[in-house]
Design an enzyme around this catalytic site. Structure first.
Site, PDB file in Angstrom:
ATOM      1  N   LYS A  54       3.290  51.522  21.332  1.00 47.19           N
ATOM      2  CA  LYS A  54       3.517  50.685  22.515  1.00 47.19           C
ATOM      3  C   LYS A  54       2.494  49.544  22.556  1.00 47.19           C
ATOM      4  CE  LYS A  54       5.649  54.440  25.064  1.00 47.19           C
ATOM      5  NZ  LYS A  54       5.503  55.592  25.958  1.00 47.19           N
ATOM      6  N   GLN A  98       1.348  57.890  30.225  1.00 48.37           N
ATOM      7  CA  GLN A  98       2.042  58.655  29.180  1.00 48.37           C
ATOM      8  C   GLN A  98       2.181  60.116  29.608  1.00 48.37           C
ATOM      9  OE1 GLN A  98       3.391  57.343  26.271  1.00 48.37           O
ATOM     10  NE2 GLN A  98       4.239  59.381  25.972  1.00 48.37           N
ATOM     11  N   ASP A 121       8.228  52.121  33.794  1.00 49.56           N
ATOM     12  CA  ASP A 121       8.978  53.285  33.301  1.00 49.56           C
ATOM     13  C   ASP A 121      10.105  53.659  34.272  1.00 49.56           C
ATOM     14  OD1 ASP A 121       8.383  54.287  30.806  1.00 49.56           O
ATOM     15  OD2 ASP A 121       6.647  55.457  31.476  1.00 49.56           O
TER      16      ASP A 121
END
Ligand code: NAD
Length: 292
Positions: A54, A98, A121
Site C-alpha cells: 500500500k 490494518q 476503507d
C-alpha cells in the site's frame, strides 16, 4: 467452453495510472498533495506485506504515504489518540488501520473513531450505513474493485441473479449492498446456508468471499456465470482462491484468477478512495475514475 480470464492486474494498473494523473493535476492546480496514513499494530507477516504494498503504490501514484508502525502491546488509548491526531492533520486525507488488530484492542471502537471523511476503507458505521441506505459513501475497496470488474465485463447488472458467498463486514455485506444498488437480485450465502451448491447455481454472478481453498467447483455453477473470486488462501501449491479455477473455467463465461484478479484491484481502489476523499475534503471536483 473455456471462460475468459478477467485480468484484474491490468485493470488495476490502468486505474492506478488514472489516479496518478488526477493526483498530479490536484497538486498542480490546487497545491494539495493527497496523503494516506496507514496504521499497523504488531508484527503479523501478511499484514506487513499488505502495508508495504500500500505504501509503495501510494508513493508511485504521486501521493504522500504516512506510516505508523506500532508495537504489538500498544494500548487502546494510545491507538485512539493517534487516530485523533490523524483526524486533525490537514496533510492526511485517508486513514487506514490494518486489520486484524491484536486481541486486546477493540477494533470496532478504533475504526469508528476515524473521521468519516477520511475513512478510505469505508469500514466506519457511518459509511456502512450510507452505503446500505444508498447515500454517497466511501465504499470498501475490495467490493468496489469487484464491482468495477463486473461492470466492465457485463455492463448493466439490472435483473441479474447475484450470489455472494460470505457475509463479512469488509467484503460480503458491502458487496451485496453494491449489487443491490446496481439492481441485481442478490442472495447472500454463508456458513449456515443449506445446500450451497444449489444456491450458487442460481447465480448469473457469483462472488466467493469465504477463505476456503477451491470450495466452489464447476458443477456448482450455472453455465455462463461470471465468477469473482475474492478468496486468498495460502496452500502448499501457493496462493489459491475460493474457486477451483480449472473446473469453474469449463462452465463459467468469465472468471477472475487468484492471484491477478481481485487482489490488485483492492489497493488500486484504496488509492482511488484516497484521491476522492482529498477532493471531497477540499471541495475539489472529483475526477471520473470509474468508481462511482
Ligand atoms: P471472513 O472470515 O470475515 O468471512 C468469511 C465468510 O464466509 C463468513 O461470512 C462465513 O459465513 C462464510 N463462510 C465460512 N465458511 C463457509 C462455508 N463452508 N460455506 C459458505 N460460507 C462460509 O472473511 P473475509 O474477510 O470476508 O474474507 C474472505 C476471503 O477473502 C478470505 O480468503 C480473505 O483472505 C479474502 N480477502 C481478499 C481480499 C482481496 O483483496 N482480494 C480482501 C479481503 C479479503
Amino acid at each position: 467452453m473455456t471462460a475468459l480470464r478477467i485480468d484484474g492486474k491490468s485493470f488495476a494498473a490502468r486505474l492506478r495510472a488514472l489516479v496518478k494523473e488526477a493526483a498530479g493535476a490536484i497538486i498542480r492546480d490546487h497545491g494539495v498533495t493527497p496523503g494516506l496514513a496507514v496504521v499497523l499494530v504488531g508484527e503479523d507477516p501478511a499484514s506487513k506485506v499488505y502495508v508495504g504494498s500500500k505504501q509503495r503504490q501510494t508513493r508511485e501514484a504521486g501521493m504522500n504515504s504516512i506510516e505508523h508502525l506500532l508495537p504489538d502491546d500498544t494500548s487502546q488509548d494510545d491507538l485512539l489518540a493517534l487516530i485523533d491526531r490523524l483526524n486533525a492533520d490537514p496533510a492526511v486525507h485517508g486513514i487506514l488501520v490494518q486489520l486484524p488488530l491484536p486481541a486486546h484492542i477493540d477494533a470496532a471502537e478504533v475504526i469508528n473513531r476515524i473521521d468519516v471523511a477520511k475513512d478510505v476503507d469505508g469500514f466506519t458505521i457511518l459509511n456502512a450505513g450510507r452505503l446500505a441506505t444508498g447515500q454517497r459513501a466511501m465504499v470498501p475497496c475490495t467490493p468496489l474493485g469487484c464491482m468495477m470488474l463486473l461492470r466492465d465485463h457485463l455492463g448493466d447488472l439490472a435483473g441479474l441473479e447475484a450470489v455472494v458467498i460470505g457475509r463479512s463486514n469488509i467484503v460480503g455485506k458491502p458487496m451485496a449492498a453494491l449489487l443491490t444498488a446496481a439492481n441485481a437480485t442478490v442472495t447472500i450465502a454463508h456458513s449456515r446456508s443449506r445446500d450451497l451448491p444449489e444456491i450458487v447455481r442460481r447465480g448469473d454472478i457469483v462472488v466467493a468471499a469465504v477463505g476456503r481453498a477451491g470450495m466452489v467447483t464447476g458443477d456448482w455453477l450455472k453455465p455462463g456465470a461470471v465468477v469473482v473470486d475474492v478468496g486468498i488462501n495460502r496452500t502448499d501449491e501457493g496462493l489459491v482462491g475460493d474457486v477451483d479455477y480449472d473446473s469453474a473455467a469449463q462452465v463459467a463465461q468469465a472468471i477472475t484468477p487468484v492471484p491477478g484478479g481481485v487482489g490488485p484491484m483492492t489497493i488500486a481502489c484504496l488509492l482511488a478512495n484516497t484521491l476522492t476523499a482529498c477532493c471531497r475534503i477540499h471541495d475539489i471536483p472529483e475526477p471520473d475514475l470509474g468508481t462511482a
